[in-house]
Motif scaffolding. Structure first.
Motif, mmCIF file in Angstrom:
data_model
loop_
_atom_site.group_PDB
_atom_site.id
_atom_site.type_symbol
_atom_site.label_atom_id
_atom_site.label_comp_id
_atom_site.label_asym_id
_atom_site.label_seq_id
_atom_site.Cartn_x
_atom_site.Cartn_y
_atom_site.Cartn_z
ATOM 1 N N ALA A 1 0.834 -1.217 0.000
ATOM 2 C CA ALA A 1 0.000 0.000 0.000
ATOM 3 C C ALA A 1 0.861 1.256 0.000
ATOM 4 C CB ALA A 1 -0.936 -0.002 1.203
ATOM 5 N N THR A 2 2.028 1.180 0.633
ATOM 6 C CA THR A 2 2.913 2.353 0.655
ATOM 7 C C THR A 2 3.472 2.665 -0.725
ATOM 8 O OG1 THR A 2 4.840 0.972 1.207
ATOM 9 C CG2 THR A 2 3.573 1.897 3.042
ATOM 10 N N LYS A 3 3.417 1.699 -1.644
ATOM 11 C CA LYS A 3 3.933 1.895 -2.994
ATOM 12 C C LYS A 3 2.850 2.310 -3.980
ATOM 13 C CE LYS A 3 7.648 -1.506 -2.425
ATOM 14 N NZ LYS A 3 8.732 -0.508 -2.556
ATOM 15 N N LEU A 4 1.606 2.426 -3.490
ATOM 16 C CA LEU A 4 0.503 2.806 -4.375
ATOM 17 C C LEU A 4 0.696 4.239 -4.864
ATOM 18 C CD1 LEU A 4 -2.288 1.930 -5.529
ATOM 19 C CD2 LEU A 4 -3.320 2.980 -3.503
ATOM 20 N N GLU A 5 0.618 4.430 -6.167
ATOM 21 C CA GLU A 5 0.835 5.744 -6.755
ATOM 22 C C GLU A 5 -0.475 6.521 -6.854
ATOM 23 O OE1 GLU A 5 2.845 5.558 -10.455
ATOM 24 O OE2 GLU A 5 4.660 4.624 -9.642
ATOM 25 N N VAL A 6 -0.344 7.829 -6.746
ATOM 26 C CA VAL A 6 -1.479 8.732 -6.924
ATOM 27 C C VAL A 6 -1.308 9.421 -8.268
ATOM 28 C CG1 VAL A 6 -2.722 10.722 -6.017
ATOM 29 C CG2 VAL A 6 -1.660 9.094 -4.442
ATOM 30 N N ASN A 7 -2.229 9.178 -9.188
ATOM 31 C CA ASN A 7 -2.081 9.710 -10.535
ATOM 32 C C ASN A 7 -3.446 9.692 -11.217
ATOM 33 O OD1 ASN A 7 -0.766 10.758 -12.790
ATOM 34 N ND2 ASN A 7 -0.229 8.753 -13.604
#
Length: 827
Positions: free
Chosen positions: A53-59
């Motif tokens: 989850a910490t690697k989930l990108e916001v885009n």
């Protein structure tokens, strides 16, 4: 979401040694025989998925916001490489604070901005336009014919002579109002964007791109120049910045929901456990999204909110059942198993209903909506493990405090004696099962629904405000849009019709004449500022080659003259057609992109295309294809939203009705459950009209969310009511038992979820604020509708001829056996 608040009705077992651990169903025995394995597995899953989850990108992606299967969008995608600047582009306005643009210092600053923007990865440099780019050219008619060149003089050196030449070239280029402000206080740089990052080969990350614009372009502002930036990528960047602020609202929602649960249960340790497990459900979802290749975008940010609220609400009901049992002296382990035994099947049905309610959104042909549907369904599926399995197991270890258990029992007893105004109203709800009251409630409901049905006819599909409705009107982005609208004659809202012909057939008189007729019709359409096309340019060039005579300001029937004019137009106006002269854009500049404006322009263009398109196998085929430009793409998106909303209604209500039929085995009970939901949908759409909110990509999911979540209220109220009626209880007694066992919990859940999402109303992202207001209304109204309409409707549809309750129903503790028997029958 709302689960039964059962009194035990089962044996009170204080000593665990007296409990038969082989009792219950197979799944119950497996789960509680391996409690530690369940807890450790869930803990491990939380840690692992938390890492991902910490690697989930916001885009956000431009192409995921548009309906790729739409014929209009297919046309755009097929020819977008030959239509530079008519899709995803960025516009940078450099404004002089101390004078006009004809100043050496300003022009030097403009050059610095231009060169910096040119080097930012993601810019389509071949088609970037500004005063400093050679692609921006001037042309004029002279005695020798047509002359032209780059607007910026090749020998520019900052002297008065070169600035005078620049001033003259700008006037001859006719770019005042498009690339130069009407008052000459600013100029614009237009840069189309690439879909793929040229260095990484990955899809362009708009969040990172927007950050680069701020760091490298906006930072060039000074006390002499101001910089304004608009475009989809900048809008997405601002939305992503707003997302980080929205994260704060998630924390506020957690606190509010926890307080609601604590004040209802008065048990701190179990409240903390429930909040922790609800947050774990969100962590699972975010981790799975990253593993499945999803990104968190401005539209899917509501998913974690919903999953947390649904998870905590369901968990509260699990704890409520354990509170009741422990309060009567049952051992915490036994109480946990009793609760699992009574609520698992009903809870599973409720979650499946939620999943179906969200999943039907996949029928909307817009990728971002499909992603939202799938991720929400995944999140609700996660709750099957965290809510149905983990919570009872965890509570079997920690239980609840004795003080909280006694408080629950005393609260129920005190409720019977409550004489407050609210208490009288609450204990008078069962009177709605009587004919006079039921008739009155239904009559009022019919009137309200009829009025709202008339109001909702005015609901518009698309944006109702200028600028970017996704952001607040006073946001920096919308202030920049307002500046451009005020100072430039041509807006950034472009509606483009793609004229498709055979190679070199755009030169033909018939083609140019048809193009010119469409341009004239669009110019007469309200909301169109002006148009730009090859036909218009050819007319000007033809006149120029005839010494500027106005008699030649036309499209010549002499093909040799027209060919020369087209060749000159292609040199003087790059991008006016492709090199093969087979794809030619006709651009209409609109005053805004409001729904009414787009509908008018779309109707004119569609009607013209229907009458003038020729068959592909004709000798000289001509096709007017819709649509390109940001306004054209938005118009296509609005069509898909309008087309998909009716299908979505059929799917969501059809699926909900089917699940209700499977649960209740009664079409009458299904009708009772669905009518409050339908009424809520109608009133919500009327509310959108009153609040000035259009039906679009951002607000479309609200309807499905409201139905998928709201049906739970009816599911659980009717489950208790029908169980009591099947045991011989009258409707009045059955509904009173339903209120006693589930009513307060229904109210708690409605208030908890509404309190969690109302905080969105203060979001810097306006469409999230709109969603928060609408969801708050739907959660509250669904709750009130269930409590008020179900007894009234039941009087006419679910009221057998039994007016006196059998003796066994004098005690509320007799309800659980009825419910257990009903659940066993359903299995």
């Amino acid at each position: 979401m709302v689960e039964q608040k059962y009194n035990s009705g089962m044996p009170v077992i204080q000593d665990l040694a007296d409990f038969d651990k082989s009792s219950g169903g197979l799944l119950e025995r497996i789960i509680f025989s391996n409690r530690m394995l369940v807890v450790m597995s869930c803990l491990l899953a939380t840690l692992v998925l938390g890492f991902f989850a910490t690697k989930l990108e916001v885009n956000a992606s431009f192409e995921r916001m548009i309906p790729s299967a739409s014929p209009y969008i297919k046309n755009y995608l097929a020819y977008k490489d030959q239509l530079p600047g008519l899709g995803n582009s960025i516009r940078v306005v450099v404004e002089s604070k101390q004078g006009d643009i004809y100043d050496p210092e300003y022009l030097q600053a403009l050059q610095e901005v231009n060169d910096t923007l040119y080097l930012i990865p993601g810019i389509d440099r071949s088609w970037m336009k500004s005063l400093w780019m050679p692609i921006v050219r001037w042309k004029e008619v002279t005695e020798q014919g047509i002359d032209g060149g780059a607007v910026m003089p090749a020998d520019y050196d900052g002297s008065e002579a070169s600035i005078s030449a620049l001033r003259r070239n700008i006037g001859r280029a006719g770019i005042v109002g498009s690339m130069v402000a009407n008052d000459a206080t600013s100029s614009m740089i237009v840069a189309p964007l690439l879909d793929i990052h040229p260095e990484t080969g990955q899809a362009l990350n708009y969040g990172e791109f927007s950050t680069l614009l701020e760091e490298q372009i906006r930072s060039l502002q000074s006390d002499k120049i101001n910089i304004r930036i608009v475009g989809f990528s900048k809008l997405v960047g601002d939305l992503i910045d707003g997302l980080y602020a929205v994260m704060l609202f998630f924390g506020i929602s957690v606190v509010i929901a926890a307080l609601f649960v604590y004040f209802y249960t008065r048990c701190l340790r179990s409240t903390l456990l429930l909040v922790g497990i609800a947050v774990a459900g969100v962590v699972w979802l975010l981790g799975l999204m990253q593993l499945l290749g999803y990104e968190l975008d401005p539209y899917s940010i509501l998913v974690p909110f919903l999953i947390f609220a649904i998870g905590l609400s369901h968990g509260t009901q699990k704890m409520n059942g354990i509170l009741q049992d422990i309060g009567r002296g049952t051992h915490k382990y036994v109480a946990a198993r009793y609760t699992f035994r009574r609520l698992f099947l009903t809870g599973l049905t409720a979650l499946l209903t939620n999943i179906v309610g969200f999943a039907v959104l996949v029928i909307i042909d817009i990728p971002v909506i499909r992603d939202l549907a799938l991720t929400t369904s995944i999140g609700v599926a996660v709750l099957i493990f965290t809510k149905l399995l983990l919570i009872p197991v965890a509570l079997s270890y920690i239980g609840v405090s004795k003080k909280a258990a006694l408080f629950a029992i005393e609260k129920d007893r005190a409720g019977e004696q409550n004489r407050s105004a609210l208490g009288h109203v609450w204990h008078g709800l069962d009177r709605l099962t009587e004919r006079p009251w039921a008739t009155g409630v239904i009559a009022v409901s019919v009137v309200v629904t009829a009025v709202c049905s008339l109001v909702m006819l005015d609901l518009k599909v698309g944006d109702l405000d200028p600028g970017a409705p996704e952001l607040r009107a006073d946001s920096r982005y919308n202030r920049d849009v307002a500046y451009i609208t005020e100072h430039y004659g041509l807006s950034s809202d472009q509606f483009a019709v793609i004229v498709k012909t055979n190679q070199d057939s755009c030169r033909l008189y018939q083609t140019l004449q048809s193009m010119d007729r469409l341009a004239w019709q669009l110019q007469q359409t309200e909301g169109v500022q002006t148009t730009s096309s090859l036909a218009e340019t050819v007319r000007f060039v033809t006149s120029g080659m005839a010494e500027g005579s106005p008699k030649w300001l036309t499209i010549s029937r002499d093909q040799a003259i027209t060919n020369s004019s087209v060749d000159a137009a292609m040199i003087s106006s790059p991008g006016i057609t492709n090199q093969q002269c087979s794809v030619t854009p006709l651009i209409a500049y609109l005053t805004d992109h409001k729904a009414d404006t787009l509908n008018r322009v779309l109707q004119v263009a569609e009607t013209f295309a229907d009458k003038n398109n020729t068959a592909a196998d004709a000798e000289q085929p001509v096709q007017f294809l819709l649509a390109a430009g940001n306004a054209g793409i938005e118009a296509a998106t609005n069509i898909e939203v309008e087309k998909g909303i009716f299908t979505m209604y059929l799917a969501v209500y059809g699926a909900t009705a089917l699940l209700c039929m499977l649960t209740f085995r009664s079409w009458r009970a299904t009708v009772v459950a669905l009518i409050p939901l339908i009424m809520t949908t109608i009133i919500c759409k009327a509310l959108m009209v009153w609040l000035g909110i259009g039906l679009k990509v951002a607000t479309l999911p609200v309807i499905a969310v409201g139905v998928g979540v709201g049906v739970d209220y009816a599911l659980y109220l009717l489950s208790v009511q029908l169980a009591v009626q099947e045991r011989g209880g009258s409707l009045a007694v059955a509904y009173r038992r339903s209120l006693d066992f589930t009513g307060r919990v229904v109210a708690l859940i409605g208030l908890t979820m509404a309190a969690g999402v109302i905080t969105w109303a203060w979001s810097p992202i306006k469409f999230q604020a709109d969603m928060g207001i609408l969801l708050t209304f739907m959660f509250l109204w669904n709750m009130l509708g269930a409590l008020v309409l179900i007894p009234a409707l039941s009087h006419f549809l679910l009221n057998p001829d039994r007016n006196v309750a059998p003796p066994e129903f004098a005690s509320r503790d007799q309800v659980a056996p009825a419910l257990a028997q009903r659940a066993k029958a359903e299995v």
